[in-house]
Design a protein around this motif. Structure first.
Motif, PDB file in Angstrom:
ATOM      1  N   UNK A   1      -2.833   4.615  -5.140  1.00  0.00           N
ATOM      2  CA  UNK A   1      -2.510   3.873  -5.941  1.00  0.00           C
ATOM      3  C   UNK A   1      -1.307   3.683  -6.613  1.00  0.00           C
ATOM      4  N   UNK A   2      -0.393   3.170  -6.162  1.00  0.00           N
ATOM      5  CA  UNK A   2       1.014   2.748  -6.817  1.00  0.00           C
ATOM      6  C   UNK A   2       0.827   1.415  -6.947  1.00  0.00           C
ATOM      7  N   UNK A   3       1.602   0.861  -8.565  1.00  0.00           N
ATOM      8  CA  UNK A   3       1.635  -0.249  -8.542  1.00  0.00           C
ATOM      9  C   UNK A   3       2.480  -0.704  -7.445  1.00  0.00           C
ATOM     10  N   UNK A   4       2.872  -2.501  -6.616  1.00  0.00           N
ATOM     11  CA  UNK A   4       3.281  -2.694  -6.191  1.00  0.00           C
ATOM     12  C   UNK A   4       4.057  -4.119  -6.476  1.00  0.00           C
ATOM     13  N   UNK A   5       4.855  -4.003  -7.835  1.00  0.00           N
ATOM     14  CA  UNK A   5       5.003  -5.076  -8.319  1.00  0.00           C
ATOM     15  C   UNK A   5       6.480  -4.129  -9.600  1.00  0.00           C
ATOM     16  N   UNK A   6       7.546  -4.730  -9.766  1.00  0.00           N
ATOM     17  CA  UNK A   6       8.550  -3.656 -10.555  1.00  0.00           C
ATOM     18  C   UNK A   6       7.979  -3.179 -11.907  1.00  0.00           C
ATOM     19  N   UNK A   7       8.340  -1.852 -11.923  1.00  0.00           N
ATOM     20  CA  UNK A   7       8.155  -1.440 -13.445  1.00  0.00           C
ATOM     21  C   UNK A   7       8.336  -2.091 -14.890  1.00  0.00           C
ATOM     22  N   UNK A   8       8.703  -1.996 -15.423  1.00  0.00           N
ATOM     23  CA  UNK A   8       9.094  -2.330 -16.528  1.00  0.00           C
ATOM     24  C   UNK A   8      10.923  -2.671 -17.032  1.00  0.00           C
ATOM     25  N   UNK A   9      11.427  -3.925 -17.481  1.00  0.00           N
ATOM     26  CA  UNK A   9      12.919  -3.607 -17.313  1.00  0.00           C
ATOM     27  C   UNK A   9      12.645  -2.979 -18.678  1.00  0.00           C
TER      28      UNK A   9
ATOM     29  N   UNK B   1       5.154   3.163 -13.142  1.00  0.00           N
ATOM     30  CA  UNK B   1       6.745   3.888 -11.846  1.00  0.00           C
ATOM     31  C   UNK B   1       6.407   4.834 -11.812  1.00  0.00           C
ATOM     32  N   UNK B   2       5.250   5.380 -10.247  1.00  0.00           N
ATOM     33  CA  UNK B   2       4.343   6.230  -9.980  1.00  0.00           C
ATOM     34  C   UNK B   2       5.849   6.935  -9.927  1.00  0.00           C
TER      35      UNK B   2
END
Length: 429
Positions: free
Chosen positions: A37-45, A266-267
């Protein structure tokens, strides 16, 4: 020589290394990883920018144990605005290195050997080892699905790009069974809402019933794991849904756990909070002192800046909408797959669960490839998926006290990009 008691106690949980094992298998077989369960897209800038700016100005020295004053102030103001919870930053909040570290401090502070902790299964698989480390005992009380939904019944609910949650998707708690398990040794109940892995949000009526039962057991503390409190679907709004920390009869006995890492996708940020009555937070601060003392000051002040910048809530509405779209996309793909699965529409979180009872799996996958021991069906299914279809999911038996009951289910993560989910769905067809 005396046996290593802790190591022996932890032996049954070695299967929890499954996340690393299936991630390695995903890399080896070029699988689409829908497991961890981690997002594979960048965290917010704005998070990256805040970290960069704070790295140039922070003193990089110890902060106070409970958390950097700016972080505690920003968090308390955020929780007040979005949850309606007023927090005394001197007495009722502590920050630690992610929600898992917060949970460890809570258990260290509030549990004694032989205390009992009730987990609603399927329960996040880190609870049980952390409880065991304190010499306490976990007691599983299973949630059960109201029915096995057919693919057609769920597709019939697909409208305007969404699959609406209905009563057919509910997972129910047997309150009579819960009352049987409560006794003088029960010290804590963990309420994870939205719940990992099934995406259940406990209703007002369910929390009312729980409060009524706990009136007979005043010693019981409620640990509300709200790591996904910003990801609630349907008519719920981020942070605003039925909660123990805001329930009139439960809030005084609740410690609420939240995760900034989950909030900002952003885990690896590793900033989490506990809020609650001073009588609980005081002990949690003490545990924190001897656990990791304090957090990285740059990440604390950067997180504070992000909470300040997003207090209007717009970012969280957008991220909630994204996750709801991704959950629908993955669910629709599973329904349209070649696999005979039973599914439920989640109410929030990062995950959905499927029942694999009617899926045929080659016999060879029921044997462990290293030592040959017999595997439960959920593990056999996960290995089959990774090796022959090229998609990774996570077995659910580790989430249950009763492993046989949990072996019917596997977990899929939808906190992924559209391209990743589409790739997985194409492989499943």
């Amino acid at each position: 020589m005396q046996d290593n008691i802790i190591a022996d106690r932890m032996a049954p949980y070695l299967q929890l290394q499954m996340y690393a094992k299936f991630t390695q298998l995903a890399v080896k077989n070029s699988c689409v990883n829908m497991g961890q369960g981690f997002p594979n897209f960048p965290p917010p800038q704005f998070l990256r920018q805040a970290i960069a700016e704070e790295a140039l100005t922070e003193t990089l020295q110890y902060t106070i144990t409970a958390g950097h004053p700016r972080l505690l102030k920003a968090a308390s103001e955020f929780f007040d605005k979005h949850m309606g919870v007023k927090v005394d930053i001197a007495k009722e909040i502590v920050a630690s290195s992610g929600a898992q570290s917060v949970l460890a401090c809570i258990f260290q502070a509030l549990l004694n050997p032989n205390d009992e902790v009730i987990c609603f299964d399927p329960a996040f698989d880190f609870y049980r080892p952390l409880i065991e480390f304190q010499g306490a005992k976990h007691v599983g009380v299973p949630l059960r699905p109201s029915q096995l939904n057919s693919k057609a019944s769920i597709l019939n609910r697909f409208e305007n790009g969404k699959i609406k949650f209905s009563k057919e998707d509910e997972w129910h708690l047997d309150y009579d069974y819960l009352e049987q398990k409560l006794n003088d040794k029960t010290k804590m109940i963990i309420v994870n809402s939205p719940q990992n892995p099934i995406g259940k949000v406990f209703s007002v009526e369910e929390l009312d019933r729980l409060a009524e039962i706990l009136e007979k057991h005043p010693q019981v503390i409620v640990c509300e794991d709200a790591a996904y409190h910003h990801v609630v679907f349907g008519d719920y709004q981020p942070f605003s849904y039925p909660r123990c920390i805001t329930h009139p009869k439960l809030k005084s006995k609740t410690v609420c756990v939240t995760s900034a890492g989950k909030m900002f996708s952003a885990t690896g940020l590793r900033v989490g909070f506990a809020i609650g009555d001073e009588k609980y937070i005081k002990g949690i601060k003490s545990a924190q002192t001897y656990h990791n003392f304090c957090l990285n000051p740059i990440l604390q002040t950067a997180t504070a800046k992000c909470l300040e910048q997003t207090i209007d809530g717009q970012y969280f509405t957008e991220i909630r909408d994204l996750y709801e779209e991704q959950s629908t996309m993955l669910l629709k793909g599973l329904i349209e797959s070649r696999l005979n699965l039973h599914c439920w529409v989640p109410q929030g979180g990062y995950f959905l669960v499927t029942d694999i009872t009617d899926v045929e799996i080659p016999e060879k996958y029921f044997k462990d490839d290293q030592d040959g021991h017999q595997l439960t069906k959920d593990f056999a299914f996960a290995y089959y998926m990774a090796n022959e279809i090229g998609v990774v999911c996570i077995p659910c038996s580790p989430y249950f006290e009763n492993k046989e009951l949990g072996s019917r289910f596997v977990r899929w993560a939808f906190c992924k990009t559209t391209e990743t989910i589409q790739d997985a769905c194409n492989r499943l067809k």
